[in-house]
Design an enzyme around this catalytic site. Structure first.
Site, PDB file in Angstrom:
ATOM      1  N   PHE A  12       0.810  -1.214   0.000  1.00  0.00           N
ATOM      2  CA  PHE A  12       0.000   0.000   0.000  1.00  0.00           C
ATOM      3  C   PHE A  12       0.856   1.282   0.000  1.00  0.00           C
ATOM      4  CE2 PHE A  12      -1.836   2.549   3.726  1.00  0.00           C
ATOM      5  CZ  PHE A  12      -2.487   3.483   2.922  1.00  0.00           C
ATOM      6  N   ASP A  32       9.566  -6.531  -4.250  1.00  0.00           N
ATOM      7  CA  ASP A  32       8.550  -7.051  -3.338  1.00  0.00           C
ATOM      8  C   ASP A  32       8.586  -8.572  -3.400  1.00  0.00           C
ATOM      9  OD1 ASP A  32       5.808  -5.411  -2.160  1.00  0.00           O
ATOM     10  OD2 ASP A  32       5.848  -7.594  -2.018  1.00  0.00           O
ATOM     11  N   THR A  36       2.772  -9.883   1.618  1.00  0.00           N
ATOM     12  CA  THR A  36       1.558  -9.081   1.830  1.00  0.00           C
ATOM     13  C   THR A  36       1.306  -8.124   0.661  1.00  0.00           C
ATOM     14  OG1 THR A  36       2.790  -7.451   3.123  1.00  0.00           O
ATOM     15  CG2 THR A  36       1.664  -9.203   4.346  1.00  0.00           C
ATOM     16  N   GLY A  37       2.289  -7.903  -0.172  1.00  0.00           N
ATOM     17  CA  GLY A  37       2.100  -7.068  -1.362  1.00  0.00           C
ATOM     18  C   GLY A  37       1.189  -7.774  -2.357  1.00  0.00           C
ATOM     19  N   SER A 118       7.582   3.083  12.857  1.00  0.00           N
ATOM     20  CA  SER A 118       6.204   2.896  13.316  1.00  0.00           C
ATOM     21  C   SER A 118       5.970   3.581  14.654  1.00  0.00           C
ATOM     22  CB  SER A 118       5.913   1.405  13.457  1.00  0.00           C
ATOM     23  OG  SER A 118       4.693   1.233  14.161  1.00  0.00           O
ATOM     24  N   TYR A 142       6.003  -6.716  16.903  1.00  0.00           N
ATOM     25  CA  TYR A 142       6.059  -5.827  15.728  1.00  0.00           C
ATOM     26  C   TYR A 142       6.769  -4.525  16.073  1.00  0.00           C
ATOM     27  CZ  TYR A 142       4.411  -2.484  12.214  1.00  0.00           C
ATOM     28  OH  TYR A 142       4.343  -1.499  11.259  1.00  0.00           O
ATOM     29  N   ASN A 171      -0.580   5.105  11.979  1.00  0.00           N
ATOM     30  CA  ASN A 171      -1.814   4.538  11.396  1.00  0.00           C
ATOM     31  C   ASN A 171      -2.179   5.115  10.024  1.00  0.00           C
ATOM     32  OD1 ASN A 171      -2.062   4.192  14.509  1.00  0.00           O
ATOM     33  ND2 ASN A 171      -3.423   2.681  13.617  1.00  0.00           N
ATOM     34  N   ARG A 210      -6.674   7.073  17.680  1.00  0.00           N
ATOM     35  CA  ARG A 210      -5.511   6.993  16.807  1.00  0.00           C
ATOM     36  C   ARG A 210      -5.357   8.293  16.020  1.00  0.00           C
ATOM     37  NH1 ARG A 210      -4.970   3.211  19.515  1.00  0.00           N
ATOM     38  NH2 ARG A 210      -4.531   1.024  18.982  1.00  0.00           N
ATOM     39  N   ASP A 274      -2.369  -4.292  21.908  1.00  0.00           N
ATOM     40  CA  ASP A 274      -2.912  -2.994  21.502  1.00  0.00           C
ATOM     41  C   ASP A 274      -2.495  -1.894  22.466  1.00  0.00           C
ATOM     42  OD1 ASP A 274      -4.309  -3.390  19.206  1.00  0.00           O
ATOM     43  OD2 ASP A 274      -6.284  -2.949  20.064  1.00  0.00           O
TER      44      ASP A 274
HETATM   45  C1  UD1 Z   1      -0.220  -0.356  14.804  1.00  0.00           C
HETATM   46  C2  UD1 Z   1       0.786   0.762  14.859  1.00  0.00           C
HETATM   47  C3  UD1 Z   1       1.108   1.312  13.516  1.00  0.00           C
HETATM   48  C4  UD1 Z   1       1.438   0.210  12.594  1.00  0.00           C
HETATM   49  C5  UD1 Z   1       0.257  -0.708  12.522  1.00  0.00           C
HETATM   50  C6  UD1 Z   1       0.478  -1.862  11.611  1.00  0.00           C
HETATM   51  C7  UD1 Z   1       0.282   1.886  16.973  1.00  0.00           C
HETATM   52  C8  UD1 Z   1      -0.240   3.136  17.568  1.00  0.00           C
HETATM   53  N1  UD1 Z   1       0.269   1.849  15.636  1.00  0.00           N
HETATM   54  O1  UD1 Z   1      -1.443   0.109  14.543  1.00  0.00           O
HETATM   55  O2  UD1 Z   1       2.218   2.164  13.613  1.00  0.00           O
HETATM   56  O3  UD1 Z   1       1.780   0.700  11.338  1.00  0.00           O
HETATM   57  O4  UD1 Z   1       0.086  -1.268  13.811  1.00  0.00           O
HETATM   58  O5  UD1 Z   1      -0.617  -2.707  11.673  1.00  0.00           O
HETATM   59  O6  UD1 Z   1       0.724   0.986  17.635  1.00  0.00           O
HETATM   60  N2  UD1 Z   1      -9.500  -2.738  15.550  1.00  0.00           N
HETATM   61  C9  UD1 Z   1     -10.834  -3.022  15.710  1.00  0.00           C
HETATM   62  N3  UD1 Z   1     -11.442  -3.844  14.792  1.00  0.00           N
HETATM   63  C10 UD1 Z   1     -10.767  -4.398  13.752  1.00  0.00           C
HETATM   64  C11 UD1 Z   1      -9.391  -4.096  13.589  1.00  0.00           C
HETATM   65  C12 UD1 Z   1      -8.784  -3.269  14.519  1.00  0.00           C
HETATM   66  O7  UD1 Z   1     -11.481  -2.551  16.648  1.00  0.00           O
HETATM   67  O8  UD1 Z   1     -11.379  -5.119  12.965  1.00  0.00           O
HETATM   68  C13 UD1 Z   1      -8.857  -1.823  16.514  1.00  0.00           C
HETATM   69  C14 UD1 Z   1      -7.590  -2.373  17.126  1.00  0.00           C
HETATM   70  O9  UD1 Z   1      -7.877  -3.191  18.214  1.00  0.00           O
HETATM   71  C15 UD1 Z   1      -6.876  -1.077  17.488  1.00  0.00           C
HETATM   72  C16 UD1 Z   1      -7.324  -0.104  16.398  1.00  0.00           C
HETATM   73  O10 UD1 Z   1      -8.496  -0.655  15.833  1.00  0.00           O
HETATM   74  O11 UD1 Z   1      -7.309  -0.625  18.738  1.00  0.00           O
HETATM   75  C17 UD1 Z   1      -6.311   0.079  15.297  1.00  0.00           C
HETATM   76  O12 UD1 Z   1      -5.876  -1.188  14.879  1.00  0.00           O
HETATM   77  P1  UD1 Z   1      -4.944  -1.420  13.587  1.00  0.00           P
HETATM   78  O13 UD1 Z   1      -5.522  -0.750  12.410  1.00  0.00           O
HETATM   79  O14 UD1 Z   1      -4.626  -2.857  13.512  1.00  0.00           O
HETATM   80  O15 UD1 Z   1      -3.611  -0.595  13.898  1.00  0.00           O
HETATM   81  P2  UD1 Z   1      -2.740  -0.399  15.238  1.00  0.00           P
HETATM   82  O16 UD1 Z   1      -2.544  -1.703  15.898  1.00  0.00           O
HETATM   83  O17 UD1 Z   1      -3.184   0.769  15.996  1.00  0.00           O
END
Ligand code: UD1
Length: 315
Positions: A12, A32, A36-37, A118, A142, A171, A210, A274
């Site tokens: 992406f 690549d 995941t690409g 990150s 990670y 994010n 976020r 998380d």
């Molecule tokens: C984290 C990192 C980010 C990294 C990314 C890669 C942090 C602040 N950020 O993002 O730098 O690039 O991982 O994946 O640590 N969620 C739901 N429902 C879903 C999916 C996710 O509620 O179906 C929630 C998660 O529990 C989380 C939030 O949404 O609380 C964001 O999740 P996600 O998009 O996976 O990214 P991060 O883990 O924040």
């Protein structure tokens, strides 16, 4: 001979940087391994020289770096939960691959490496906004692997005099983000699901927040990082974000308006690894790069929903 190398070019963020460079008429090589690409992400990038290769193999790194001036190192397994399930795989493709890229870049005489750091490096510290002077406090495998890459960038700047710049992404979301994996970023999953009338699952109470950063802002920061004066930026770490945050519950409500979804979310247990809140201080990137966000969250979300609505995320 390509001037720029993009690792993770079928991902992406990598494909988005490639598209911007090609639009400027630059010569670009991409590499690549398609873990995941997606091949579909290469559509529209036909002018890019593309190598299928794996950065865990030093010989593939050498091939990729030959003759290049600047590397944008975007390749990673970008998922916290994926790293919880497979920490060794994440270490290999994030930390070891980054070291391999740096070694090959140095051998090839690459001038500058710009690295996709990150925000997970900050961990779950209550201090907001997160600024670069804070001690890293990674929680997930990670976050540890991505932070190791940052330290290698800084070590190569100090020890070998290579120009390296770390952009700590918060994010990132936008068109071309894969919505189909269990490890996909939350906005990609929600956009695609809600457009199809499926209720999204929110892990926890939805009050986690976020600093969701639209892809154009990240591309902008990378292009600035490639040309900024080395004496100002080499060896530095800079947050790349918008400097504002929203909760998942707020995001869900905005997405209801944008997608027409009328149901309710499903609330589930909080996810392991998380963090609760994330918000960037972006002053350093403003000062050192002249960076500022070009597209705000709502506008970015609107463009993203439009892209998924056209069915572009389906492969
Ligand atoms: C984290 C990192 C980010 C990294 C990314 C890669 C942090 C602040 N950020 O993002 O730098 O690039 O991982 O994946 O640590 N969620 C739901 N429902 C879903 C999916 C996710 O509620 O179906 C929630 C998660 O529990 C989380 C939030 O949404 O609380 C964001 O999740 P996600 O998009 O996976 O990214 P991060 O883990 O924040």
């Amino acid at each position: 001979m390509a001037k720029y190398l993009i690792t993770g070019a079928a991902g992406f963020i990598g494909r988005s940087i490639a598209a911007a460079l090609l639009a400027r008429g630059e010569s670009v090589r991409g590499v690549d391994n398609f873990i995941t690409g997606k091949r579909a992400n290469l559509i529209g990038l036909e002018k890019m020289e593309f190598l299928e290769g794996d950065l865990t193999r030093p010989e593939d790194c050498a091939r990729a770096c030959a003759g290049v001036e600047v590397v944008f190192h975007e390749a990673a397994l970008a998922s916290v939960p994926r790293s919880v399930a497979d920490p060794a795989g994440t270490h290999l493709h994030c930390a070891t691959a980054t070291l391999n890229v740096l070694i090959a870049a140095r051998q090839a005489g690459v001038r500058r490496v710009v690295y996709a750091g990150s925000s997970s490096a900050y961990g779950d510290t209550p201090t907001l906004p997160k600024h670069e002077e804070m001690l890293p406090n990674p929680i997930s495998p990670y976050a540890v692997a991505k932070l190791a890459g940052e330290h290698y960038m800084q070590a190569f700047a100090r020890v070998y005099g290579m120009e390296t710049v770390v952009l700590r992404y918060f994010n990132v979301f936008g068109p071309h983000q894969d919505p189909t994996s269990q490890y996909s970023g939350v906005l990609a999953k929600f956009c695609r699901g809600m457009l199809a009338g499926e209720p999204p699952t929110i892990f926890g109470d939805g009050e986690q927040s976020r600093d969701f950063t639209y892809i154009d802002n990240v591309v902008h920061a990378n292009l600035l990082a490639a040309v900024a004066d080395a004496s100002r930026v080499s060896g530095q770490v800079m947050n790349t974000a918008t400097g504002s945050r929203v909760t998942l519950n707020q995001t869900f409500r905005i997405l209801c308006e944008l997608t027409g979804f009328q149901g309710k979310p499903v609330y589930a247990e909080p996810r392991a690894g998380d963090i609760r809140d994330s918000l960037a201080d972006i002053h350093r990137a403003e000062r050192l790069l002249g960076y500022g966000p070009l597209v705000n969250f709502e506008e970015g979300l609107k463009r993203t929903v439009e892209w998924y609505r056209q069915g572009s995320g389906e492969e």
